[in-house]
Write a protein that holds these residues in place. Structure first.
Motif, mmCIF file in Angstrom:
data_model
loop_
_atom_site.group_PDB
_atom_site.id
_atom_site.type_symbol
_atom_site.label_atom_id
_atom_site.label_comp_id
_atom_site.label_asym_id
_atom_site.label_seq_id
_atom_site.Cartn_x
_atom_site.Cartn_y
_atom_site.Cartn_z
ATOM 1 N N ALA A 40 0.863 -1.182 0.000
ATOM 2 C CA ALA A 40 0.000 0.000 0.000
ATOM 3 C C ALA A 40 0.898 1.231 0.000
ATOM 4 C CB ALA A 40 -0.905 0.020 1.227
ATOM 5 N N VAL A 41 0.602 2.164 -0.890
ATOM 6 C CA VAL A 41 1.323 3.438 -0.936
ATOM 7 C C VAL A 41 0.288 4.540 -0.814
ATOM 8 C CG1 VAL A 41 2.804 4.965 -2.291
ATOM 9 C CG2 VAL A 41 3.170 2.493 -2.378
ATOM 10 N N CYS A 42 0.449 5.373 0.201
ATOM 11 C CA CYS A 42 -0.465 6.481 0.470
ATOM 12 C C CYS A 42 0.152 7.773 -0.043
ATOM 13 C CB CYS A 42 -0.702 6.574 1.978
ATOM 14 S SG CYS A 42 -1.621 8.018 2.503
ATOM 15 N N MET A 43 -0.670 8.576 -0.739
ATOM 16 C CA MET A 43 -0.208 9.858 -1.275
ATOM 17 C C MET A 43 -1.057 10.975 -0.666
ATOM 18 S SD MET A 43 -0.008 8.300 -5.057
ATOM 19 C CE MET A 43 -1.387 7.259 -4.636
ATOM 20 N N THR A 44 -0.407 11.905 0.006
ATOM 21 C CA THR A 44 -1.083 13.016 0.644
ATOM 22 C C THR A 44 -0.519 14.326 0.107
ATOM 23 O OG1 THR A 44 -1.196 11.695 2.658
ATOM 24 C CG2 THR A 44 -1.707 14.031 2.871
ATOM 25 N N GLU A 45 -1.398 15.263 -0.250
ATOM 26 C CA GLU A 45 -0.925 16.580 -0.697
ATOM 27 C C GLU A 45 -0.396 17.359 0.500
ATOM 28 O OE1 GLU A 45 -3.259 19.058 -3.216
ATOM 29 O OE2 GLU A 45 -4.138 17.332 -4.237
ATOM 30 N N VAL A 46 0.746 18.015 0.289
ATOM 31 C CA VAL A 46 1.336 18.853 1.331
ATOM 32 C C VAL A 46 1.758 20.186 0.721
ATOM 33 C CG1 VAL A 46 2.138 16.981 2.810
ATOM 34 C CG2 VAL A 46 3.611 17.790 0.993
ATOM 35 N N SER A 62 3.618 0.709 3.006
ATOM 36 C CA SER A 62 3.660 -0.445 3.882
ATOM 37 C C SER A 62 3.470 -1.694 3.032
ATOM 38 C CB SER A 62 2.541 -0.346 4.930
ATOM 39 O OG SER A 62 2.573 -1.454 5.797
ATOM 40 N N ALA A 63 4.068 -2.786 3.448
ATOM 41 C CA ALA A 63 3.909 -4.051 2.734
ATOM 42 C C ALA A 63 3.726 -5.174 3.744
ATOM 43 C CB ALA A 63 5.124 -4.329 1.859
ATOM 44 N N CYS A 64 2.942 -6.162 3.341
ATOM 45 C CA CYS A 64 2.722 -7.309 4.216
ATOM 46 C C CYS A 64 2.435 -8.546 3.386
ATOM 47 C CB CYS A 64 1.564 -7.048 5.180
ATOM 48 S SG CYS A 64 -0.049 -6.906 4.388
ATOM 49 N N LEU A 86 -2.235 2.184 7.745
ATOM 50 C CA LEU A 86 -1.947 3.096 6.636
ATOM 51 C C LEU A 86 -3.210 3.343 5.802
ATOM 52 C CD1 LEU A 86 0.288 4.671 5.040
ATOM 53 C CD2 LEU A 86 0.394 2.653 3.590
ATOM 54 N N LEU A 87 -3.966 2.284 5.526
ATOM 55 C CA LEU A 87 -5.210 2.453 4.771
ATOM 56 C C LEU A 87 -6.210 3.298 5.554
ATOM 57 C CD1 LEU A 87 -5.599 -1.110 3.269
ATOM 58 C CD2 LEU A 87 -5.094 1.005 2.028
ATOM 59 N N MET A 98 -2.656 3.563 -3.270
ATOM 60 C CA MET A 98 -2.607 2.507 -4.270
ATOM 61 C C MET A 98 -2.378 1.219 -3.506
ATOM 62 S SD MET A 98 -3.103 3.669 -7.215
ATOM 63 C CE MET A 98 -3.236 5.286 -7.905
ATOM 64 N N LEU A 99 -3.192 0.239 -3.785
ATOM 65 C CA LEU A 99 -3.104 -1.057 -3.126
ATOM 66 C C LEU A 99 -2.766 -2.079 -4.199
ATOM 67 C CD1 LEU A 99 -3.611 -2.393 -0.369
ATOM 68 C CD2 LEU A 99 -5.997 -2.661 -1.038
ATOM 69 N N VAL A 100 -1.614 -2.724 -4.049
ATOM 70 C CA VAL A 100 -1.118 -3.656 -5.064
ATOM 71 C C VAL A 100 -1.081 -5.071 -4.477
ATOM 72 C CG1 VAL A 100 0.832 -4.252 -6.555
ATOM 73 C CG2 VAL A 100 0.284 -1.845 -6.122
ATOM 74 N N LEU A 101 -1.699 -6.005 -5.192
ATOM 75 C CA LEU A 101 -1.713 -7.409 -4.792
ATOM 76 C C LEU A 101 -0.824 -8.196 -5.746
ATOM 77 C CD1 LEU A 101 -2.827 -9.866 -3.205
ATOM 78 C CD2 LEU A 101 -4.742 -9.891 -4.832
ATOM 79 N N ARG A 102 0.146 -8.867 -5.177
ATOM 80 C CA ARG A 102 1.084 -9.698 -5.952
ATOM 81 C C ARG A 102 0.808 -11.147 -5.573
ATOM 82 N NH1 ARG A 102 6.490 -9.021 -7.950
ATOM 83 N NH2 ARG A 102 7.608 -10.976 -7.724
ATOM 84 N N ARG A 103 0.210 -11.890 -6.517
ATOM 85 C CA ARG A 103 -0.170 -13.289 -6.274
ATOM 86 C C ARG A 103 0.859 -14.217 -6.904
ATOM 87 N NH1 ARG A 103 -6.189 -13.046 -8.519
ATOM 88 N NH2 ARG A 103 -5.119 -11.691 -9.965
ATOM 89 N N SER A 104 1.361 -15.127 -6.087
ATOM 90 C CA SER A 104 2.333 -16.119 -6.568
ATOM 91 C C SER A 104 1.651 -17.471 -6.645
ATOM 92 C CB SER A 104 3.533 -16.191 -5.621
ATOM 93 O OG SER A 104 4.168 -14.938 -5.555
#
Length: 159
Positions: A40-46, A62-64, A86-87, A98-104
């Motif tokens: 998960a990558v969080c983007m916040t305007e600053v 964050s990754a898990c 984070l979410l 952005m939430l990315v799922l990597r399936r093996s």
């Protein structure tokens, strides 16, 4: 801060964490059997204090590992909790993630799909958008594609 405001804010945070957990449960269901990786990558305007006209983005990531099809909530890892927090933070800060799922798969093949998360609702991305999301590092920089990885359109999540 008056007591009723504190109680209201606490209730809002509890509901937000529950929605974040529901999103991760649905992600585990969609991922299917096996252990998969979620980023998960969080983007916040600053705003930069020295330049009122400049608005940039702050990135946090964050990754898990996620074992599907049922999320283990009895003994969550610290990384899973970090990802859920984070979410939840994206909702509280009116940010986007952005939430990315990597399936093996057992045969060694890797498939990636991604979602844009706004207000803790996951909007499925196309294969091309999933590719871009998968190449976004937590610091906001882009990485190159991984050889042999298949990028898919993300399915709808019900959370």
């Amino acid at each position: 801060m008056p007591a009723e405001n504190v109680a209201s804010e606490l209730e809002k945070r509890v509901i937000t964490v529950k929605r974040s957990a529901a999103l991760m449960r649905e992600l585990a269901r969609v991922a299917g059997a096996g252990t998969h990786q979620v980023t998960a990558v969080c983007m916040t305007e600053v705003n930069q204090p020295e330049d009122d006209d400049y608005t940039g983005l702050r990135y946090a990531g964050s990754a898990c590992d996620l074992t599907g099809p049922v999320l283990n909530e009895d003994n969550p890892t610290a990384e899973l909790l970090d990802t859920m927090v984070l979410l939840a933070q994206t909702y509280l800060e009116k940010a986007t993630a952005m939430l990315v799922l990597r399936r093996s798969a057992p045969d060694g093949s890797v498939r990636v799909c991604a979602w844009k998360v706004v207000d803790l609702f996951a909007l499925p991305l196309t294969a091309g958008q999933s590719f871009t999301a998968a190449c976004l590092r937590p610091d906001g920089q882009m990485t190159g594609p991984e050889p042999g990885v298949k990028y898919d359109e993300a399915p709808f999540l019900v959370s």
